[in-house]
Design an enzyme around this catalytic site. Structure first.
Site, PDB file in Angstrom:
ATOM      1  N   ARG D 121       0.840  -1.205   0.000  1.00  0.00           N
ATOM      2  CA  ARG D 121       0.000   0.000   0.000  1.00  0.00           C
ATOM      3  C   ARG D 121       0.863   1.239   0.000  1.00  0.00           C
ATOM      4  NH1 ARG D 121      -5.483  -1.512   3.282  1.00  0.00           N
ATOM      5  NH2 ARG D 121      -6.605  -0.793   1.465  1.00  0.00           N
ATOM      6  N   GLN D 126      -1.483   3.233  -5.552  1.00  0.00           N
ATOM      7  CA  GLN D 126      -2.861   3.507  -5.143  1.00  0.00           C
ATOM      8  C   GLN D 126      -3.872   3.253  -6.251  1.00  0.00           C
ATOM      9  OE1 GLN D 126      -2.961   6.770  -1.710  1.00  0.00           O
ATOM     10  NE2 GLN D 126      -1.729   7.395  -3.440  1.00  0.00           N
ATOM     11  N   ASP D 129      -5.036  -0.322  -6.008  1.00  0.00           N
ATOM     12  CA  ASP D 129      -5.390  -0.796  -4.669  1.00  0.00           C
ATOM     13  C   ASP D 129      -6.857  -1.221  -4.610  1.00  0.00           C
ATOM     14  OD1 ASP D 129      -5.745  -1.277  -2.020  1.00  0.00           O
ATOM     15  OD2 ASP D 129      -4.975   0.649  -1.324  1.00  0.00           O
ATOM     16  N   SER D 132      -8.746  -1.066  -1.239  1.00  0.00           N
ATOM     17  CA  SER D 132      -9.353   0.227  -0.924  1.00  0.00           C
ATOM     18  C   SER D 132     -10.638   0.429  -1.703  1.00  0.00           C
ATOM     19  CB  SER D 132      -8.394   1.366  -1.268  1.00  0.00           C
ATOM     20  OG  SER D 132      -7.445   1.535  -0.259  1.00  0.00           O
ATOM     21  N   TYR D 225      -1.137  -1.118   8.697  1.00  0.00           N
ATOM     22  CA  TYR D 225      -2.170  -1.932   9.339  1.00  0.00           C
ATOM     23  C   TYR D 225      -2.082  -1.923  10.856  1.00  0.00           C
ATOM     24  CZ  TYR D 225      -2.815  -3.781   4.657  1.00  0.00           C
ATOM     25  OH  TYR D 225      -3.062  -3.909   3.324  1.00  0.00           O
TER      26      TYR D 225
HETATM   27  N1  LIG Z   1      -7.628   9.222  -0.229  1.00  0.00           N
HETATM   28  C1  LIG Z   1      -7.287   8.038   0.160  1.00  0.00           C
HETATM   29  O1  LIG Z   1      -7.959   7.075  -0.144  1.00  0.00           O
HETATM   30  C2  LIG Z   1      -6.088   7.826   1.025  1.00  0.00           C
HETATM   31  C3  LIG Z   1      -6.072   6.794   1.951  1.00  0.00           C
HETATM   32  C4  LIG Z   1      -4.931   6.631   2.750  1.00  0.00           C
HETATM   33  C5  LIG Z   1      -3.842   7.493   2.564  1.00  0.00           C
HETATM   34  N2  LIG Z   1      -3.880   8.471   1.640  1.00  0.00           N
HETATM   35  C6  LIG Z   1      -2.741   9.376   1.478  1.00  0.00           C
HETATM   36  O2  LIG Z   1      -3.051  10.605   2.109  1.00  0.00           O
HETATM   37  C7  LIG Z   1      -2.406  11.654   1.412  1.00  0.00           C
HETATM   38  C8  LIG Z   1      -3.443  12.650   0.981  1.00  0.00           C
HETATM   39  O3  LIG Z   1      -2.835  13.820   0.512  1.00  0.00           O
HETATM   40  P1  LIG Z   1      -3.296  15.233   1.015  1.00  0.00           P
HETATM   41  O4  LIG Z   1      -2.513  16.219   0.250  1.00  0.00           O
HETATM   42  O5  LIG Z   1      -4.768  15.312   0.996  1.00  0.00           O
HETATM   43  O6  LIG Z   1      -2.909  15.273   2.552  1.00  0.00           O
HETATM   44  P2  LIG Z   1      -1.470  15.206   3.221  1.00  0.00           P
HETATM   45  O7  LIG Z   1      -0.418  15.027   2.226  1.00  0.00           O
HETATM   46  O8  LIG Z   1      -1.601  14.226   4.320  1.00  0.00           O
HETATM   47  O9  LIG Z   1      -1.290  16.654   3.805  1.00  0.00           O
HETATM   48  C9  LIG Z   1      -2.231  17.216   4.601  1.00  0.00           C
HETATM   49  C10 LIG Z   1      -1.663  18.503   5.127  1.00  0.00           C
HETATM   50  O10 LIG Z   1      -2.699  19.198   5.759  1.00  0.00           O
HETATM   51  C11 LIG Z   1      -2.154  19.993   6.780  1.00  0.00           C
HETATM   52  N3  LIG Z   1      -3.140  20.161   7.829  1.00  0.00           N
HETATM   53  C12 LIG Z   1      -3.533  19.291   8.764  1.00  0.00           C
HETATM   54  N4  LIG Z   1      -4.456  19.825   9.557  1.00  0.00           N
HETATM   55  C13 LIG Z   1      -4.646  21.083   9.110  1.00  0.00           C
HETATM   56  C14 LIG Z   1      -5.476  22.150   9.534  1.00  0.00           C
HETATM   57  N5  LIG Z   1      -6.322  22.041  10.577  1.00  0.00           N
HETATM   58  N6  LIG Z   1      -5.418  23.315   8.846  1.00  0.00           N
HETATM   59  C15 LIG Z   1      -4.575  23.444   7.791  1.00  0.00           C
HETATM   60  N7  LIG Z   1      -3.779  22.472   7.371  1.00  0.00           N
HETATM   61  C16 LIG Z   1      -3.811  21.293   8.027  1.00  0.00           C
HETATM   62  C17 LIG Z   1      -0.913  19.288   7.258  1.00  0.00           C
HETATM   63  O11 LIG Z   1       0.138  20.253   7.332  1.00  0.00           O
HETATM   64  P3  LIG Z   1       0.376  21.044   8.697  1.00  0.00           P
HETATM   65  O12 LIG Z   1       0.560  20.038   9.743  1.00  0.00           O
HETATM   66  O13 LIG Z   1       1.541  21.902   8.391  1.00  0.00           O
HETATM   67  O14 LIG Z   1      -0.860  21.888   8.891  1.00  0.00           O
HETATM   68  C18 LIG Z   1      -0.602  18.283   6.152  1.00  0.00           C
HETATM   69  O15 LIG Z   1       0.647  18.486   5.590  1.00  0.00           O
HETATM   70  C19 LIG Z   1      -1.674  11.054   0.264  1.00  0.00           C
HETATM   71  O16 LIG Z   1      -0.360  10.797   0.623  1.00  0.00           O
HETATM   72  C20 LIG Z   1      -2.418   9.750   0.063  1.00  0.00           C
HETATM   73  O17 LIG Z   1      -1.613   8.773  -0.521  1.00  0.00           O
HETATM   74  C21 LIG Z   1      -5.016   8.688   0.894  1.00  0.00           C
HETATM   75  N1  LIG Z   2      -1.012   3.699   0.739  1.00  0.00           N
HETATM   76  C1  LIG Z   2      -2.105   4.340   0.789  1.00  0.00           C
HETATM   77  O1  LIG Z   2      -2.126   5.434   0.356  1.00  0.00           O
HETATM   78  C2  LIG Z   2      -3.271   3.741   1.423  1.00  0.00           C
HETATM   79  C3  LIG Z   2      -4.425   3.476   0.702  1.00  0.00           C
HETATM   80  C4  LIG Z   2      -5.529   2.926   1.370  1.00  0.00           C
HETATM   81  C5  LIG Z   2      -5.460   2.661   2.729  1.00  0.00           C
HETATM   82  N2  LIG Z   2      -4.315   2.936   3.406  1.00  0.00           N
HETATM   83  C6  LIG Z   2      -4.191   2.702   4.820  1.00  0.00           C
HETATM   84  O2  LIG Z   2      -4.350   1.333   5.090  1.00  0.00           O
HETATM   85  C7  LIG Z   2      -4.720   1.175   6.436  1.00  0.00           C
HETATM   86  C8  LIG Z   2      -5.716   0.078   6.632  1.00  0.00           C
HETATM   87  O3  LIG Z   2      -6.828   0.249   5.849  1.00  0.00           O
HETATM   88  P1  LIG Z   2      -7.838  -0.968   5.658  1.00  0.00           P
HETATM   89  O4  LIG Z   2      -9.187  -0.428   5.635  1.00  0.00           O
HETATM   90  O5  LIG Z   2      -7.452  -1.792   4.514  1.00  0.00           O
HETATM   91  O6  LIG Z   2      -7.607  -1.807   6.992  1.00  0.00           O
HETATM   92  P2  LIG Z   2      -8.167  -3.234   7.436  1.00  0.00           P
HETATM   93  O7  LIG Z   2      -9.288  -3.601   6.552  1.00  0.00           O
HETATM   94  O8  LIG Z   2      -7.037  -4.130   7.563  1.00  0.00           O
HETATM   95  O9  LIG Z   2      -8.733  -2.924   8.903  1.00  0.00           O
HETATM   96  C9  LIG Z   2      -9.810  -2.080   9.113  1.00  0.00           C
HETATM   97  C10 LIG Z   2      -9.595  -1.276  10.359  1.00  0.00           C
HETATM   98  O10 LIG Z   2      -9.757  -2.067  11.517  1.00  0.00           O
HETATM   99  C11 LIG Z   2      -8.924  -1.573  12.514  1.00  0.00           C
HETATM  100  N3  LIG Z   2      -8.710  -2.555  13.594  1.00  0.00           N
HETATM  101  C12 LIG Z   2      -7.954  -3.690  13.599  1.00  0.00           C
HETATM  102  N4  LIG Z   2      -8.045  -4.271  14.808  1.00  0.00           N
HETATM  103  C13 LIG Z   2      -8.849  -3.531  15.570  1.00  0.00           C
HETATM  104  C14 LIG Z   2      -9.319  -3.642  16.908  1.00  0.00           C
HETATM  105  N5  LIG Z   2      -8.996  -4.636  17.706  1.00  0.00           N
HETATM  106  N6  LIG Z   2     -10.154  -2.661  17.371  1.00  0.00           N
HETATM  107  C15 LIG Z   2     -10.523  -1.634  16.573  1.00  0.00           C
HETATM  108  N7  LIG Z   2     -10.106  -1.497  15.320  1.00  0.00           N
HETATM  109  C16 LIG Z   2      -9.277  -2.449  14.806  1.00  0.00           C
HETATM  110  C17 LIG Z   2      -7.683  -1.219  11.776  1.00  0.00           C
HETATM  111  O11 LIG Z   2      -6.935  -0.275  12.492  1.00  0.00           O
HETATM  112  C18 LIG Z   2      -8.226  -0.681  10.474  1.00  0.00           C
HETATM  113  O12 LIG Z   2      -8.383   0.716  10.585  1.00  0.00           O
HETATM  114  C19 LIG Z   2      -5.222   2.543   6.874  1.00  0.00           C
HETATM  115  O13 LIG Z   2      -4.235   3.072   7.702  1.00  0.00           O
HETATM  116  C20 LIG Z   2      -5.283   3.339   5.613  1.00  0.00           C
HETATM  117  O14 LIG Z   2      -5.050   4.685   5.799  1.00  0.00           O
HETATM  118  C21 LIG Z   2      -3.237   3.470   2.774  1.00  0.00           C
END
Ligand SMILES: NC(=O)c1ccc[n+]([C@@H]2O[C@H](COP(=O)([O-])OP(=O)(O)OC[C@H]3O[C@@H](n4cnc5c(N)ncnc54)[C@H](OP(=O)(O)O)[C@@H]3O)[C@@H](O)[C@H]2O)c1
Ligand SMILES: NC(=O)c1ccc[n+]([C@@H]2O[C@H](COP(=O)([O-])OP(=O)(O)OC[C@H]3O[C@@H](n4cnc5c(N)ncnc54)[C@H](O)[C@@H]3O)[C@@H](O)[C@H]2O)c1
Ligand SMILES: NC(=O)c1ccc[n+]([C@@H]2O[C@H](COP(=O)([O-])OP(=O)(O)OC[C@H]3O[C@@H](n4cnc5c(N)ncnc54)[C@H](OP(=O)(O)O)[C@@H]3O)[C@@H](O)[C@H]2O)c1
Ligand SMILES: NC(=O)c1ccc[n+]([C@@H]2O[C@H](COP(=O)([O-])OP(=O)(O)OC[C@H]3O[C@@H](n4cnc5c(N)ncnc54)[C@H](O)[C@@H]3O)[C@@H](O)[C@H]2O)c1
Lengths: 381, 96, 455, 381, 455, 96
Positions: D121, D126, D129, D132, D225
């Protein structure tokens, strides 16, 4: 005074006419409340809750019917009609404009029948307006049914796996149920448009943030209700609606005209112009359906992949809250006809008089008389 | 031109600028009190009246001056007091 | 040296005026200006070689006594006419000072510029005086309040003005005292002619304009007696009063010309009245509403169908947040049948993210109604109609309502006096504590929110 | 190169691994796409749509399996495994960490198995994925299931028949599915709170406008995870969660730990403290369930009136959009392993290597090896 | 008569200054003021009996030429030092005029008040001059930009000031020309001492204060030569400059004292720098952002996780609506993985009722990125990180991004320079076209929206 | 006290008031241009310089005056021009 709450036996009916809270209010006014066992179970009210507030829970069906006033949700079934004491009284949705049989037998048994369908929709009666409260539940449940049936998301989603556009939902008939459907579908994120024959409905649709479809076919209301359309109007309506229907992912229909079977809004041909995976939820299926292809009580996939659902008993899908609202309506009306612990039907009271369909062997409501083939003038006498 | 006049004009122009600028956007509820307060200030003519009534010898001038003092006094005293009454609605200190 | 002291007094006037133009500081501003005035008078008395102490003392005592008693006793509702009258006194004083100057010296033997300023002070003072008297009469109901129009009005006005100018030129040319008095007399007529055609509702604007005039008159006397405190004070009031006048016109969406021409443009006037609805309702401006809300302790918002039609849910939430930031307690009173479907207001407010805890049931709302400072009724009508409670003959009698009329102030926002769903009139709009703010709810709320920053 | 799309035969599975649009993209890259008849029907894609873009629709199941690369939604059933060509390749959800049988047979047949469950992940992956994208669908569908099962309205309603308070929804596990469930329930107007063991989840929950329940039980993540909890942690968690669960009208659980059966979050005792009409939707029921009282694939009313639903195949409820997203994920991964029309498994590519569970008779993923009882070190060799 | 013409010039200055303080009218304001200046010079030349035409012509020609060339050629980035230098010239001019007056007459035989004003003009002009020179040097990098502190700084300052006062008293008492020159000399030292301790970042405040001084110096010369245009112009600049100085301090959340004491309060200064983050990022204020947005033709908003954390969806919608009302085209560029779950931004924006048509996919957004004036990045980080496109060694290399850096201006709103989900630094923040506006997104948006009304 | 001085002071005080009031809240982007424009206005000392250089007889006075003219001219001309350059960013007419 004794008030009976028999269990509803119609399949799929989960509501109860009186909740323990409402029962308590009546008991405080010296009414004896008799509830059949398990009457409230499906709505989340166990028998203990009724006994807890001082109601009598009886296991015999007969005992629950043997009362000065019986409160019901749905109309009595043939067998139940016999249990109703001669000269007694009943309150509920009694289908007074559609079921000649029920009305006829209520009259014959000299029963005082108060039907929610006949309640005047005036401002002062809004607390008793069960049509509205249950239509609210129906409109909400119709959207849940549609969302469940649809193979699409309702909201828009921009994701790494592409952008899912929002579902296009069309609501036909924007009465109480239709408006609630509009609101609920919008909540879920769908793009909603809606149509109603009543011209004032357009503003109401827009007041919910949806788009109003304005066709040239309009019917000024008679009172608050729509009138039935003439044949040529209806075919023109179909013609104009067709492209909107074809373009929709979900169509929810709620159109009705009191005392008539529901108007047809979606024809066979229109269904065929829809795309595979499109959904029709015909919430009027109980009164005949707004869609020519309608399966009451069922969800089926039509030949071209269109999913058609004709849910009945929609309010029962939120039985707990629907019952709570219904019981509040019942309570409001019952409190109006109980004076010092006695049932008094005051026919000079516009509201009571309007709701009273049969009384002392008379059929009093115009539409009900029409149903039974009686002349309108007789009532005046 | 007389220097006193030039000074007068200069002062008049500058004061006019100040007057224009000093009144920012005023909420309508304040229109009447502000008008009333400004009106009281225009009673400054009182000092002209005092001068006229006080330093002249001519009878008519004194009489007119005294009348002017009386009128201006009503304007000034009544004006400030009544403005204050109107403004009592804004008295309450705001809690925060 | 004494001139510098006068300058300090003038500075007090500037500061006073500035403070007067904001609600928070208005009261102190009035006091500062008043102290400046007191100082100016004291300085004058000490500095000038006063001969006629007696005359001054008596005149001042009488004037002060009248002022005090009058200001104390006048009813709050009679404020506008009092201001008009006070203004008349101010104008009269200036004219009298000019007259005294005339009497004291031989105009012919005076510098021309002094002559001119004396003449101006006299004329403007006289216009102010007679105009104020008429304005007072209209406001007090002594003169017919409506715009008085007569044939050849324009011609008469032009004529009289020409006479005044002619007389002034003649007076200056000849240096004859009599000529000056003639100008003064004609000026009195002009004042009357100027105010007569203006309708009662526009009178405050005229009073404000006359106030500006009285400032100019005072400045004129300042030139005559060469006193810079008078010049500054007069010029200040002249310009500030003018700006205020323009703002008052803007608040009514009129131009100054339009107001002054009054009766000539009766067609327009009729529209304006219709817009403002029946004269017996109190039509408020955005700023009035903003002040009522900002200085309240508790505000209940009563949403209705009109709020939904206007789709103003986000705007009401924004307003509520700003009020809360100011320390006002804000709640929403939800009537069971507000809107056109059960739960209509819930959907609406949920869209704007209003917290559920802020929603009050009808019963809860009615319980605190009497302890509520402002009920803000937004596009609701039937659900706040007191007839449902009070008038057994009303078709909606018996429907429970939100009793907004029990609050100290009711602000109703809607587009007109048109009825709602039930199609019946609403007596609430005509109550004393009710302010009507006419307009589309969305726009109205935005304007109120903007105005909040001013108050 | 030949790419096969057999029809999914698992009951309740309505998705298809490749949509006509995605097929068209591959065909444009000279891939021969073979689709089994009716494979896309339940997702709204009729056979004609595939032939329309140049894919071959075959009625024989065998023909669809006989390909260089087979793309699937769910894992092959035993019978299907035999149809997979020896030394061939397969892509889909292959349950590599839970079904030893499947993994073992894939290895034995020298199949190159790319499992979405094993896809790293990382940011660059992404677009592929599928966990997701399908969890998104599941989270949304879980709320529809809950709303449908609940006898209460989700939104608050102030009506003439009384005020209906909003439903209190508790979401346990705030991964992708949980967050989507939170968002959807909030859209419907419910008052939502949520809990997850991962401490950073609290902020994410709040970023959706819901209330985060913070308990002292927290588990730092391993990668993205959650780790499994120790026994004492788990019982402490139950203790602390109990009052929140008891107070809820609806509980939706989505907790999972990769390679493990789902953690128990709601015990028998906790179910008993809930009120009649309360709803539990256990969206993790396919991997064992988060609720001790769980009926996979069914909705039942528990003794005390609590409605417990353990829906499986949740994404299939929005089959059209779920398939569309899935097909985009498939497309993204397939495009990565096709070079000049040839299938090339480049094990130096972190993403491909991670997803590749079996290859040339090797079991490559650590968790899969653990499942088969193989030593971890062997893989390094 | 000529005095009245001067008065008109002064009025032009007033109007010019007023217009200069609002973006819409600033340019015309500058022109009005310039024309007033031209008129004043012409009047002076015509009115005075000029003897030394040649000297004046040469001096004026040289000065004008220098001014024109310099103003044309200076780089936009060197504006602050140019203003400082110009200011120095102004101070020098006043001091020189005072010097000329001294040279022309016998101070001892002059009225005391003229003596005082000459002395003041000389001293203030000298302070302005030397202070401006140092400020110029600091800004240009000729003098060390950082605050220069040395032991006994306070003592030295007090001492020198006492010397100046003493010299002034002596000069006035004796009427010796020499005494006046001493005061001028000491004043030069004071100017240097005043500016040295101030840090480079605070230099604009000091320049503004010196500007206010140069106005006072000019007014001083006005008293000396009894010219009211000079007095008015000088006083105007003196007070307006002071107000401006105070406002500049407020914009930096500092007090004027705090700025002037500079090096003494180095602890505070350090905090301020830390707050503003790395010095190589451009930290913007709400007003800067408001201006950038208000004068754009197209703005794309790029929401990210931070917007959701701040729950600022309603605030961004409000800002967008106000921009649209001003004619700016506003869209939302939604990255597929912005936020923490698929569709996160959709939920968020749907809550604020943003129309679906306003949402642009990443691809569509990138297509119009180069034709976009301002990209407003709200709490997004990874999804706009150019490293994903440009830097193969980055852990997120290969992730598609919204290429905000292709727009003319990028405004990034976040609380700090902290990384986002991927935990990596973002080079975007250090780009030339990027302005960082630090703060919680909700509060930041509210402040920008408020500031919109000022621009 | 000399009346010219009194006039001067009066005018000075009033002009100061105008200066205070005329500057409403200024957006920071305008700080530098406004400062620069105000600075150009302070070059009004130019007319003092012209007077000094033009009407005096004393050599030193003339020299100092000429120098003052030169310096003031740089200030005025440079100031207005550079202000205008800064303000060009606001030039674009807003479409509506
Ligand atoms: N969409 C999905 O499905 C998903 C799932 C899992 C992970 N992700 C990942 O999450 C990221 C998403 O990108 P993104 O650009 O949306 O977010 P990001 O890269 O996580 O950046 C968010 C920014 O918001 C700022 N922030 C936090 N709270 C704030 C507040 N109250 N006011 C103003 N700024 C605030 C933070 O900077 P400061 O702390 O400086 O304020 C942070 O740098 C990607 O890396 C993606 O891969 C996405
Ligand atoms: N690389 C990426 O950009 C990307 C994309 C999608 C998701 N993610 C991340 O993947 C992670 C897992 O996502 P998922 O939905 O596939 O997870 P998952 O399906 O494996 O689990 C679902 C949720 O259950 C929670 N969980 C496990 N044991 C628990 C317990 N005993 N009590 C309460 N909650 C418990 C986990 O913390 C998780 O949030 C998240 O952190 C998410 O942000 C990352
Ligand atoms: N809730 C239900 O279930 C339901 C169902 C059916 C009927 N009803 C009935 O509907 C009524 C509801 O009462 P209510 O007070 O909510 O509504 P109402 O009595 O119908 O009044 C709504 C008012 O809103 C004003 N309005 C309309 N558009 C507006 C806009 N854009 N901006 C500002 N104001 C606007 C209208 O006045 P102007 O034209 O002057 O602007 C109107 O008088 C009750 O009579 C109820 O019985 C309710
Ligand atoms: N007195 C009150 O305060 C009160 C309370 C509740 C409802 N009402 C009013 O009652 C009215 C009816 O509400 P209802 O929901 O019970 O109505 P209903 O169930 O009888 O009909 C549903 C809707 O179908 C529409 N319809 C009928 N024929 C149609 C056709 N051919 N094409 C399209 N639409 C068609 C009707 O106009 C109506 O809006 C509404 O006007 C509502 O505002 C009033």
């Amino acid at each position: 005074m004794r008030l009976g709450v028999p269990r509803e036996r119609r399949p799929g009916e989960h509501r109860v006419a009186l909740t323990p809270t409402a029962a308590a209010s009546l008991i405080a006014r010296d009414v004896e409340v008799v509830v059949e066992a398990a009457a409230g179970e499906l709505a989340g009210h166990l028998d203990g809750a009724y006994t807890g507030v001082g109601a009598q829970v009886v296991s015999s069906e007969r005992a629950a019917w043997d009362a000065d006033l019986v409160v019901r949700v749905g109309p009595p079934m043939p067998a139940e009609l016999d249990r109703l004491p001669e000269g007694g009284a009943i309150l509920g949705f009694l289908t007074p404009f559609t079921s000649a049989d029920v009305v006829g037998r209520l009259r014959d048994r000299q029963v005082t029948a108060l039907a929610f369908e006949a309640l005047p929709r005036v401002s002062a009666a809004q607390g008793m307006d069960a049509l509205s409260s249950q239509a609210t539940a129906a409109g909400y449940a119709a959207v849940l049914e549609a969302a469940d049936a649809s193979p699409k998301f309702f909201p828009m989603l921009t994701t790494a796996a592409g952008t899912i556009p929002p579902a296009k939902v069309l609501v036909l008939g924007a009465g109480v149920a239709g408006l609630q459907a509009i609101a609920t579908a919008r909540r879920l994120g769908a793009v909603v448009s809606a149509y109603d024959v009543r011209p004032e409905a357009a503003e109401q649709i827009e007041s919910l943030g949806a788009r109003a479809v304005r066709l040239e076919v309009e019917a000024q209301t008679e009172g608050v209700y729509a009138r039935a359309l003439e044949e040529d109007e209806q075919s023109r309506q179909h013609e104009l609606l067709a492209p909107y229907v074809a373009d929709s992912d979900v169509v929810i229909t709620t159109a009705a005209v009191p005392g008539r079977s529901a108007p047809i809004l979606i024809t066979h041909a229109m269904v065929h112009r829809m795309h595979a995976g499109a959904v029709i939820v015909d919430a009027a299926s109980e009164s005949g359906g707004n869609c020519e292809v309608s399966y009451a009580g069922e969800r089926r996939v039509h030949g071209n992949g269109v999913i058609i659902s004709g849910p009945t008993e929609l309010p029962s899908r939120v039985a707990a809250d629907a019952s709570q609202m219904y019981a509040r309506n019942v309570l409001a009306l019952v409190q109006r006809v109980i004076v010092d612990g006695e049932l008094i039907i005051d026919l000079s009271d516009e509201i009571v008089s309007g709701a009273c369909v049969t009384h002392r062997g008379d059929v009093r409501h115009e539409l009900a008389r029409k149903l039974l083939g009686l002349s309108a003038s007789e009532m005046e006498a | 031109m007389d220097p006193a006049l030039i000074t007068g004009i200069t002062v008049f122009v500058l004061a006019t600028f100040v007057g224009f600028e000093v009144i920012a956007k005023v909420p309508p509820t304040l229109h009447t009190p502000l008008m009333s307060g400004a009106n009281a200030i225009s009673g400054i003519t009182l000092i002209g009246a005092v001068t006229a009534a006080g330093i002249e010898h001519q009878r008519l001038a004194i009489a007119l001056g005294a009348l002017a003092v009386c009128a201006a006094m009503v304007n000034v005293v009544g004006g400030f007091l009544v403005t204050d009454r109107m403004l009592q609605m804004f008295r309450t200190e705001r809690r925060r | 040296m004494v001139q510098l002291l006068y300058l300090a007094c003038a500075a007090a006037f500037v500061i006073g005026l500035k403070r007067l133009s904001s609600p928070r500081t208005a009261r102190s501003g009035n006091i500062v200006a008043g102290l400046g005035m007191l100082a100016a008078v004291v300085i004058t008395l000490l500095h000038q070689d006063i001969l006629n102490w007696g005359a001054i003392a008596v005149a001042a005592a009488v004037g002060a006594a009248v002022g005090v008693v009058w200001a104390r006793q006048v009813a709050m509702t009679a404020m506008p006419q009092m201001v008009a009258a006070l203004n008349g006194f101010g104008g009269a004083a200036s004219a009298l000072v000019a007259g005294a100057e005339l009497a004291a010296r031989d105009p012919g033997a005076t510098r021309l510029d002094i002559q001119v300023t004396i003449l101006l002070a006299l004329a403007i003072g006289a216009v102010t005086f007679s105009g104020s008297v008429i304005a007072f009469g209209k406001l007090q109901g002594l003169v017919s309040g409506s715009a008085i129009a007569y044939r050849a009005q324009a011609a008469v006005s032009v004529l009289v003005t020409l006479v005044a100018v002619g007389a002034a030129v003649a007076a200056l040319a000849t240096g004859e005292v009599f000529g000056f008095w003639v100008v003064g007399g004609v000026a009195l007529v002009i004042g009357v002619l100027m105010v007569l055609p203006v309708g009662g509702a526009d009178m405050p604007v005229v009073v404000s304009l006359l106030n500006s005039f009285s400032g100019l008159a005072a400045a004129g006397t300042g030139f005559a007696i060469e006193n810079s405190a008078l010049i500054i004070g007069g010029a200040l009031v002249g310009s500030a009063g003018f700006i205020l006048t323009v703002q008052m016109c803007e608040a009514m969406n009129r131009s100054l010309m339009n107001v002054l021409l009054g009766a000539f443009t009766s067609a327009q006037a009729a529209t304006a009245t219709a817009e403002a609805g029946d004269t017996s309702v109190r039509a408020a401006t955005a700023e009035d509403v903003a002040i009522a809300l900002a200085y309240a302790e508790r505000v209940l918002i009563v949403p209705g169908y009109g709020l939904a039609v206007a789709q103003a849910q986000h705007d009401v939430q924004k307003l509520a947040r700003e009020l809360e930031a100011r320390g006002v307690e804000v709640g929403y009173a939800i009537h069971p049948v507000a809107g056109r479907m059960p739960g209509h207001m819930n959907v609406l407010l949920a869209e704007a993210d209003v917290a559920y805890e802020k929603l009050l049931d009808m019963d809860d709302a009615n319980q605190i109604a009497a302890r509520t400072d402002v009920m803000l009724v937004l596009g609701a009508n039937d659900v706040v109609n007191p007839a449902a409670r009070d008038d057994p003959s009303s078709p909606i009698y018996g429907m429970p309502i939100i009793e907004v009329d029990r609050a100290k102030t009711v602000v109703v926002v809607k587009r007109s006096l048109a009825p709602g769903y039930a199609g019946i009139d609403n007596p609430l709009f005509y109550f004393d504590q009710t302010m009507m703010f006419f307009g589309d709810a969305k726009e109205a709320l935005q304007r109120v929110t903007e105005s909040l920053s001013l108050v």
